[in-house]
Design a protein around this motif. Structure first.
Motif, PDB file in Angstrom:
ATOM      1  N   GLY A 176      61.295  20.063  35.499  1.00  0.00           N
ATOM      2  CA  GLY A 176      61.154  20.944  36.656  1.00  0.00           C
ATOM      3  C   GLY A 176      61.983  22.213  36.516  1.00  0.00           C
ATOM      4  O   GLY A 176      63.213  22.158  36.624  1.00  0.00           O
ATOM      5  N   GLY A 177      61.336  23.326  36.259  1.00  0.00           N
ATOM      6  CA  GLY A 177      62.034  24.622  36.227  1.00  0.00           C
ATOM      7  C   GLY A 177      62.186  25.180  34.822  1.00  0.00           C
ATOM      8  O   GLY A 177      62.254  24.447  33.839  1.00  0.00           O
ATOM      9  N   ASP A 195      56.715  23.088  32.492  1.00  0.00           N
ATOM     10  CA  ASP A 195      57.408  23.197  33.777  1.00  0.00           C
ATOM     11  C   ASP A 195      56.411  22.776  34.862  1.00  0.00           C
ATOM     12  O   ASP A 195      55.598  23.576  35.312  1.00  0.00           O
ATOM     13  CB  ASP A 195      57.882  24.646  33.966  1.00  0.00           C
ATOM     14  CG  ASP A 195      58.500  24.882  35.330  1.00  0.00           C
ATOM     15  OD1 ASP A 195      58.562  23.924  36.136  1.00  0.00           O
ATOM     16  OD2 ASP A 195      58.908  26.029  35.593  1.00  0.00           O
ATOM     17  N   TYR A 196      56.495  21.496  35.262  1.00  0.00           N
ATOM     18  CA  TYR A 196      55.474  20.971  36.175  1.00  0.00           C
ATOM     19  C   TYR A 196      55.566  21.592  37.561  1.00  0.00           C
ATOM     20  O   TYR A 196      54.610  21.566  38.334  1.00  0.00           O
ATOM     21  CB  TYR A 196      55.564  19.431  36.258  1.00  0.00           C
ATOM     22  CG  TYR A 196      56.726  18.920  37.089  1.00  0.00           C
ATOM     23  CD1 TYR A 196      56.591  18.612  38.431  1.00  0.00           C
ATOM     24  CD2 TYR A 196      57.983  18.742  36.508  1.00  0.00           C
ATOM     25  CE1 TYR A 196      57.665  18.150  39.178  1.00  0.00           C
ATOM     26  CE2 TYR A 196      59.056  18.284  37.248  1.00  0.00           C
ATOM     27  CZ  TYR A 196      58.890  17.987  38.581  1.00  0.00           C
ATOM     28  OH  TYR A 196      59.959  17.538  39.319  1.00  0.00           O
ATOM     29  N   LYS A 197      56.718  22.197  37.881  1.00  0.00           N
ATOM     30  CA  LYS A 197      56.846  22.798  39.217  1.00  0.00           C
ATOM     31  C   LYS A 197      56.123  24.151  39.266  1.00  0.00           C
ATOM     32  O   LYS A 197      55.578  24.527  40.303  1.00  0.00           O
ATOM     33  CB  LYS A 197      58.321  22.978  39.578  1.00  0.00           C
ATOM     34  CG  LYS A 197      58.984  21.642  39.903  1.00  0.00           C
ATOM     35  CD  LYS A 197      60.389  21.812  40.416  1.00  0.00           C
ATOM     36  CE  LYS A 197      60.973  20.478  40.838  1.00  0.00           C
ATOM     37  NZ  LYS A 197      62.424  20.498  40.952  1.00  0.00           N
ATOM     38  N   SER A 246      59.192   9.748  41.308  1.00  0.00           N
ATOM     39  CA  SER A 246      58.468  10.501  42.336  1.00  0.00           C
ATOM     40  C   SER A 246      58.061   9.588  43.493  1.00  0.00           C
ATOM     41  O   SER A 246      57.713  10.067  44.569  1.00  0.00           O
ATOM     42  CB  SER A 246      57.236  11.198  41.743  1.00  0.00           C
ATOM     43  OG  SER A 246      56.240  10.258  41.419  1.00  0.00           O
TER      44      SER A 246
END
Ligand SMILES: NC(=O)c1ccc[n+]([C@@H]2O[C@H](COP(=O)([O-])OP(=O)(O)OC[C@H]3O[C@@H](n4cnc5c(N)ncnc54)[C@H](OP(=O)(O)O)[C@@H]3O)[C@@H](O)[C@H]2O)c1
Length: 330
Positions: A176-177, A195-197, A246
């Motif tokens: 993430g990020g 970056d999955y976000k 998650s």
């Protein structure tokens, strides 16, 4: 007699953990009985599994009841000993939980000349062993294959990807990020990181990062990321179900859409609990220490200062605010 401070469970959380779910209590430090040591804790490990221990759902280990001291692995120094093999000053790995002092018969002596003491809670401890046995025994990576790991900058994920590179694989992280992804590729040497976000098209991103498909997916997060990876697995691929972070604070579980891929591609999907390899920890630790000594494994910690901040540290970990193995320096 020294004074002890301990975080106990005040209530079982529903949904996201809150600081009010914990209560700080003060008491005199306990006295060791025969066979026990009194230990002053120096480091406390914060781990995602703690969310499972304070919930009410059935898990693979006994949960914490209201009023009990929060569980956790610790590294500390023996201050008083009635144990035949341990003496004051020895450094030990224990399960004393969220407190400054504790007594136990089960303390494993550790050598601070070999590595910093905190490493025994991370890369040379439970998370490192999870990465090692999960990848080697369930993932079974072969040179030239593609290994994908989620929570790639974290305690387990960072080791999985680096071990995959050592095994001659293409290593792809999901994190993430931008900062975490840059660390994963530039510092840890993964071939790519998603970056999955920021990524709007996760499936497309996986396809671009894994042009030959995915042979091993080491899942630390579950949910939509697991679902997307299932659809991208190669024939006879292996999915290591290590963690579902998650889902840990979700009030409704994520429902998989792509289970058909397991049948069509004859995937092996196996849950992994590190304790199942406890008889072989020595082998895993020797391999990890060897790679570390040769500079083939890099490692990063995220340190919260002081026992008072342990609840905040756990909440931050569950929200992904940690960057590396989450610890509390006591
Ligand atoms: N089965 C076992 O024996 C075993 C043993 C140890 C750990 N585990 C599991 O392995 C996983 C990683 O543990 P760890 O100790 O190495 O923790 P970690 O990766 O150091 O920290 C947890 C990371 O999870 C990511 N995350 C949090 N919420 C997420 C979400 N909704 N979607 C995607 N990613 C999310 C965050 O990274 P991002 O910022 O990248 O999202 C966060 O930094 C956990 O699921 C844990 O339960 C299992």
């Amino acid at each position: 007699m020294p004074q002890n401070k301990a975080w106990t469970l005040a209530s079982h959380p529903t949904g996201w953990v809150k600081e009010e779910n914990f209560k700080l209590v003060t008491s005199a430090a306990p006295q060791p009985a025969g066979g026990e040591v009194l230990v002053k804790n120096l480091w406390l490990s914060l781990d995602p599994y703690m969310r499972g221990r304070i919930g009410t759902a059935k898990s693979y280990a006994k949960g914490v009841s209201v009023g009990e001291v929060m569980v956790g692995q610790t590294v500390g120094e023996v201050v008083e000993s009635r144990h035949p093999q341990l003496k004051p000053g020895d450094k030990v790995l224990t399960q004393l939980g969220w407190q400054l002092f504790g007594v136990t018969q089960e303390a494993i002596k550790i050598d601070e000349r070999g590595a910093p003491l905190s490493y025994y809670l991370g890369i040379l401890g439970m998370p490192g062993l999870t990465a090692f046995f999960g990848l080697q025994e369930i993932g079974q990576p072969k040179p030239g294959e593609t290994v994908v790991v989620s929570a790639a900058s974290g305690a387990v994920g960072s080791v999985v990807g680096q071990l995959a590179k050592i095994a001659g694989c293409r290593a792809v992280g999901i994190a993430g990020g931008r900062e975490k992804c840059d660390y994963v590729t530039r510092e840890l040497g993964f071939d790519a990181c998603i970056d999955y976000k920021a990524e709007k098209d996760l499936r497309g991103a996986v396809e671009r990062a894994c042009p030959k498909g995915v042979d091993v997916y080491f899942d630390n997060v579950g949910g939509e990321i697991l679902d997307t990876l299932l659809a991208r697995m190669n024939l006879f691929g292996r999915v290591v179900v290590c963690g579902l972070i998650s889902n840990y604070n979700a009030t409704e579980p994520y429902r998989l859409q792509n289970l058909m891929a397991v049948l069509v591609n004859r995937l092996k999907v196996q849950g992994m609990i590190v304790f199942d390899w406890k008889d072989r920890y020595g082998e895993g630790l020797a391999a990890l220490a060897g790679h570390l000594a040769r500079g083939r494994l890099k490692y990063r910690e995220s340190v919260v200062q002081g026992l008072e901040n342990a609840p905040r540290g756990l909440i931050d970990l569950l929200q992904g605010k940690n960057f590396g193995k989450q610890l509390v320096k006591l």
